[in-house]
Write a protein that holds these residues in place. Sequence first.
Motif, PDB file in Angstrom:
ATOM      1  N   GLN A 142       0.843  -1.197   0.000  1.00 44.67           N
ATOM      2  CA  GLN A 142       0.000   0.000   0.000  1.00 44.67           C
ATOM      3  C   GLN A 142       0.879   1.248   0.000  1.00 44.67           C
ATOM      4  O   GLN A 142       1.709   1.428   0.891  1.00 44.67           O
ATOM      5  CB  GLN A 142      -0.902  -0.017   1.251  1.00 44.67           C
ATOM      6  N   ILE A 143       0.691   2.105  -1.007  1.00 45.23           N
ATOM      7  CA  ILE A 143       1.530   3.301  -1.123  1.00 45.23           C
ATOM      8  C   ILE A 143       0.716   4.547  -0.780  1.00 45.23           C
ATOM      9  O   ILE A 143       1.154   5.393  -0.010  1.00 45.23           O
ATOM     10  CB  ILE A 143       2.091   3.442  -2.557  1.00 45.23           C
ATOM     11  N   LEU A 144      -0.446   4.657  -1.381  1.00 45.22           N
ATOM     12  CA  LEU A 144      -1.324   5.793  -1.078  1.00 45.22           C
ATOM     13  C   LEU A 144      -2.475   5.282  -0.216  1.00 45.22           C
ATOM     14  O   LEU A 144      -3.091   4.263  -0.508  1.00 45.22           O
ATOM     15  CB  LEU A 144      -1.848   6.434  -2.365  1.00 45.22           C
ATOM     16  N   LYS A 145      -2.747   6.048   0.853  1.00 46.03           N
ATOM     17  CA  LYS A 145      -3.708   5.534   1.842  1.00 46.03           C
ATOM     18  C   LYS A 145      -4.824   6.539   2.083  1.00 46.03           C
ATOM     19  O   LYS A 145      -5.105   6.908   3.213  1.00 46.03           O
ATOM     20  CB  LYS A 145      -2.972   5.233   3.150  1.00 46.03           C
ATOM     21  N   GLY A 146      -5.414   7.028   1.018  1.00 46.91           N
ATOM     22  CA  GLY A 146      -6.512   7.982   1.172  1.00 46.91           C
ATOM     23  C   GLY A 146      -6.035   9.405   0.943  1.00 46.91           C
ATOM     24  O   GLY A 146      -6.058  10.239   1.835  1.00 46.91           O
ATOM     25  N   LEU A 147      -5.578   9.661  -0.284  1.00 44.78           N
ATOM     26  CA  LEU A 147      -5.031  10.971  -0.611  1.00 44.78           C
ATOM     27  C   LEU A 147      -6.083  11.805  -1.341  1.00 44.78           C
ATOM     28  O   LEU A 147      -6.727  11.329  -2.269  1.00 44.78           O
ATOM     29  CB  LEU A 147      -3.789  10.796  -1.483  1.00 44.78           C
ATOM     30  N   SER A 148      -6.251  13.049  -0.890  1.00 43.61           N
ATOM     31  CA  SER A 148      -7.184  13.956  -1.567  1.00 43.61           C
ATOM     32  C   SER A 148      -6.457  15.243  -1.930  1.00 43.61           C
ATOM     33  O   SER A 148      -5.609  15.717  -1.170  1.00 43.61           O
ATOM     34  CB  SER A 148      -8.369  14.277  -0.658  1.00 43.61           C
ATOM     35  N   LEU A 149      -6.803  15.779  -3.090  1.00 42.94           N
ATOM     36  CA  LEU A 149      -6.107  16.974  -3.579  1.00 42.94           C
ATOM     37  C   LEU A 149      -6.954  17.640  -4.660  1.00 42.94           C
ATOM     38  O   LEU A 149      -7.467  16.966  -5.556  1.00 42.94           O
ATOM     39  CB  LEU A 149      -4.751  16.552  -4.164  1.00 42.94           C
ATOM     40  N   GLN A 150      -7.126  18.951  -4.548  1.00 42.92           N
ATOM     41  CA  GLN A 150      -7.845  19.681  -5.601  1.00 42.92           C
ATOM     42  C   GLN A 150      -6.916  20.704  -6.241  1.00 42.92           C
ATOM     43  O   GLN A 150      -6.195  21.404  -5.542  1.00 42.92           O
ATOM     44  CB  GLN A 150      -9.062  20.425  -5.036  1.00 42.92           C
ATOM     45  N   ILE A 151      -6.962  20.758  -7.541  1.00 42.29           N
ATOM     46  CA  ILE A 151      -6.103  21.702  -8.266  1.00 42.29           C
ATOM     47  C   ILE A 151      -6.944  22.473  -9.274  1.00 42.29           C
ATOM     48  O   ILE A 151      -7.730  21.885 -10.030  1.00 42.29           O
ATOM     49  CB  ILE A 151      -4.958  20.955  -8.974  1.00 42.29           C
ATOM     50  N   ASN A 152      -6.772  23.792  -9.258  1.00 38.53           N
ATOM     51  CA  ASN A 152      -7.470  24.638 -10.227  1.00 38.53           C
ATOM     52  C   ASN A 152      -6.481  25.209 -11.230  1.00 38.53           C
ATOM     53  O   ASN A 152      -5.280  25.311 -10.951  1.00 38.53           O
ATOM     54  CB  ASN A 152      -8.156  25.799  -9.505  1.00 38.53           C
ATOM     55  N   ASP A 167       3.310   9.057   4.655  1.00 41.21           N
ATOM     56  CA  ASP A 167       2.621   7.790   4.828  1.00 41.21           C
ATOM     57  C   ASP A 167       1.355   7.691   3.961  1.00 41.21           C
ATOM     58  O   ASP A 167       0.297   7.276   4.418  1.00 41.21           O
ATOM     59  CB  ASP A 167       2.276   7.588   6.305  1.00 41.21           C
ATOM     60  N   GLY A 168       1.465   8.129   2.704  1.00 38.35           N
ATOM     61  CA  GLY A 168       0.378   7.938   1.748  1.00 38.35           C
ATOM     62  C   GLY A 168      -0.804   8.878   1.879  1.00 38.35           C
ATOM     63  O   GLY A 168      -1.833   8.652   1.254  1.00 38.35           O
ATOM     64  N   GLN A 169      -0.643   9.916   2.694  1.00 40.84           N
ATOM     65  CA  GLN A 169      -1.737  10.891   2.826  1.00 40.84           C
ATOM     66  C   GLN A 169      -1.164  12.298   2.867  1.00 40.84           C
ATOM     67  O   GLN A 169      -0.021  12.488   3.270  1.00 40.84           O
ATOM     68  CB  GLN A 169      -2.485  10.663   4.148  1.00 40.84           C
ATOM     69  N   ILE A 170      -1.987  13.291   2.503  1.00 40.00           N
ATOM     70  CA  ILE A 170      -1.560  14.670   2.712  1.00 40.00           C
ATOM     71  C   ILE A 170      -1.890  15.022   4.156  1.00 40.00           C
ATOM     72  O   ILE A 170      -3.049  15.050   4.562  1.00 40.00           O
ATOM     73  CB  ILE A 170      -2.248  15.617   1.709  1.00 40.00           C
ATOM     74  N   LYS A 171      -0.840  15.260   4.943  1.00 39.39           N
ATOM     75  CA  LYS A 171      -1.035  15.474   6.376  1.00 39.39           C
ATOM     76  C   LYS A 171      -1.366  16.929   6.672  1.00 39.39           C
ATOM     77  O   LYS A 171      -2.094  17.235   7.597  1.00 39.39           O
ATOM     78  CB  LYS A 171       0.240  15.085   7.151  1.00 39.39           C
ATOM     79  N   VAL A 172      -0.734  17.802   5.898  1.00 39.40           N
ATOM     80  CA  VAL A 172      -0.953  19.218   6.169  1.00 39.40           C
ATOM     81  C   VAL A 172      -0.748  20.023   4.890  1.00 39.40           C
ATOM     82  O   VAL A 172       0.060  19.659   4.044  1.00 39.40           O
ATOM     83  CB  VAL A 172      -0.032  19.710   7.330  1.00 39.40           C
ATOM     84  N   SER A 173      -1.558  21.078   4.709  1.00 37.55           N
ATOM     85  CA  SER A 173      -1.421  21.968   3.558  1.00 37.55           C
ATOM     86  C   SER A 173      -1.292  23.395   4.046  1.00 37.55           C
ATOM     87  O   SER A 173      -1.772  23.734   5.127  1.00 37.55           O
ATOM     88  CB  SER A 173      -2.654  21.860   2.641  1.00 37.55           C
ATOM     89  N   GLY A 174      -0.636  24.223   3.252  1.00 32.65           N
ATOM     90  CA  GLY A 174      -0.463  25.619   3.643  1.00 32.65           C
ATOM     91  C   GLY A 174       0.243  26.391   2.553  1.00 32.65           C
ATOM     92  O   GLY A 174       0.129  26.039   1.370  1.00 32.65           O
TER      93      GLY A 174
END
Lengths: 249, 492
Positions: free
Chosen positions: A16-26, A226-233
Amino acid sequence: MLLNVKNLKAQIDGKQILKGLSLQINAGEVHAIMGPNGSGKSSLSKIISGHAGYEVTEGEIEYEINFKMKNLFELEPHERAQEGIFLGFQYPVEVPGVTNMMLLFESYNAIMLRQGVEPMAQDEFNKVVQQKAEFLGIKEDYLYRGVNVGFSGGEKKRNEILQLLVLNPRLAFLDEIDSGLDIDALKVVSKGVNFFKNKNNAVVLVTHYQRLLDYIKPDFVHVLSDGQIKVSGGMELVHKLEKQGYDWL
Amino acid sequence: MSQNKEQEGLPTSSEVRLEDREYQYGFITPIESETFAKGLSEEIIKKLSQKKQEPAWVLDYRLKAYRYWVTLNEPTWAQVNYEKIDFNELSYYSAPKQKIGEEGASKSLEDIDPELLKTFERLGIPLSEQKRLTGVAMDLVFDSVSVGQTHTDLLEKHGVIFCSISEAIQKYPEIVKKYLGSVVPYTDNFYAALNSAVFTDGSFVFIPKGVKCPVDLSTYFRINAKETGQFERTLVVAEEGSFVNYLEGCTAPQRDEYQMHAAVVELVAMDFAEIKYSTVQNWYTGDKKGRGGVYNFVTKRGKCQGQSSKISWTQVESGSAVTWKYPSCVLLGDHSEGAFYSVALTHDYMQADTGTKMIHIGKNTKSTILSKGISTGNSRNIYRGLVKVMPSATGARNHSQCDSMLVGAKSKALTIPYIEVKNSTAVVEHEASTSRVSEEQLFYLRSRGLDQEKAVSLLVNGFCKDVFTHLPLEFSVEAVKLIELKLENSVG
């Protein structure tokens, strides 16, 4: 929205590499994705390009085509490219026997064909390419050499940027485009990316280092672990990472 | 008559195997043939010669070759493995039942069996007047006999002789007698001896002094009958200052049994003459387990007899279960030039041991070798070449380049160059390289908007282009398509 990654889970060789990754790009945005080795940064780029080695077990990726969000998994890798997704490789592949110019010409016209645009004639196309190559300080004879064959690390990365400028995608994932570059090469690569970006396209920079982000300013910074985006900024996150590393995550 | 295998059901796995869809020439023509009983003996040879109403000297030549052949053992030095061939289990003559080809009778198209015409149409070779290829004169060899030729009037006008070897023996015995075996004597090797004993048909070309042959000449070989051997014999003579472009193509039906093909091709170029000989060989390769297919044991040699004469061999070898073939040049005349341009593709369990020999005898002779091997599946692709510079060959030059491309983890490629130089003024260069087509390369190209087919085509064309440029245009297009098709499913 240009790209919408929803709760993506994926594995390679059963791992398992990605474990529930979400990302929006405009469109019009520059995103930076940072994170420790093995966090899944490169995997995300490859899954978006359609690399066959990955198995998506859950989640979805939507991509905007003609103002509608479409399921990206329904497109073959080459169709994704034809619809404007570009992957700048961390390790660009050597293709002996195929010259840079041949590849660019075939790629460009494959994309135009999909978009219903008249293909460009070779002569005219050569001029366009030469102009962009000159802008990136790539010598003309490189265009007629085998793709990446015998190129140094820096030359390979520069060649990826040339492809970016010629193919002019809508979404560019640049995977560690800064790795192995000296400061001069980094400046050239950054110049190319800054020239490329506009309000109609988006750039995603996958990187380990702040250095690149000093030259290409991201609008959003995401930390993948660990396969998720933990923090954005924003840039402040980059400075924090430079000082404290990834341990605080 | 057994059914064409291609049409029996769909492939079970989602991965379409090469032979399931690619060997589109695997069909069998339901045609009545006259086939000799199996076995090889002086009796059979006499019968064969009688059948062809040959003059005594031909029979004599055959018998001498046969008597020599029986003293020989099959060569084993090539790196190919196959079941031992029982030469008494083969039939040495098979011909469609009709008058043509027997007495060198006229071969107008009306005389040709409609089934045969259909066969050639299906092979993409239209014979009928209105569809005939312009700019190419053809000779068609079906099993043991030549069945038809085109453009005979135009050739006659220029004094070019292009006919089957059987016809040439009848009509031009003095030329045939002079050159037959002059480049490849029957003592040359096991298969050459066998061929000399039992050769059935093939093409004969004679280009008179100063004539540039107005059209390309082409022979198409088709093995149809079961358990027969095809032993064709081709002789091309280019007189002083003449030029000819000669092309040959080959296919065979898909059968479980092996088919044997042992040809001899001899080329002779006089002063300032040039012969360009191109082959696209696509015999049936056997199935994916390595059953069936054609054994292709061929001796091809050109003699640059005159000064400044030129001979080039261009080959695209994409078929046969086993290939043993070394088109060579004997550079006898001063300033003569020999060239060998080759693309050899092997897949599944195919084995190819191919290459060339360049024998420099005359002064300032020059040879060029460019070999590209593509090896996929479990196949084995060997380049074996000899460059020999004799003491007399002052100023001889050779350049050899041998590149191998590997696809998949189980394929093998080997380059075996032999160099013998006996004159210190000679310059001999050899370069070799090996590369591997990887999933990553394909992904890289696909991520640039190229579909799988286009990606493979770019890779292969890039690899082979230096050879393809030596093929005549139509052949080159065909060759590119053939290689792409064969490679498409074996990659990724």
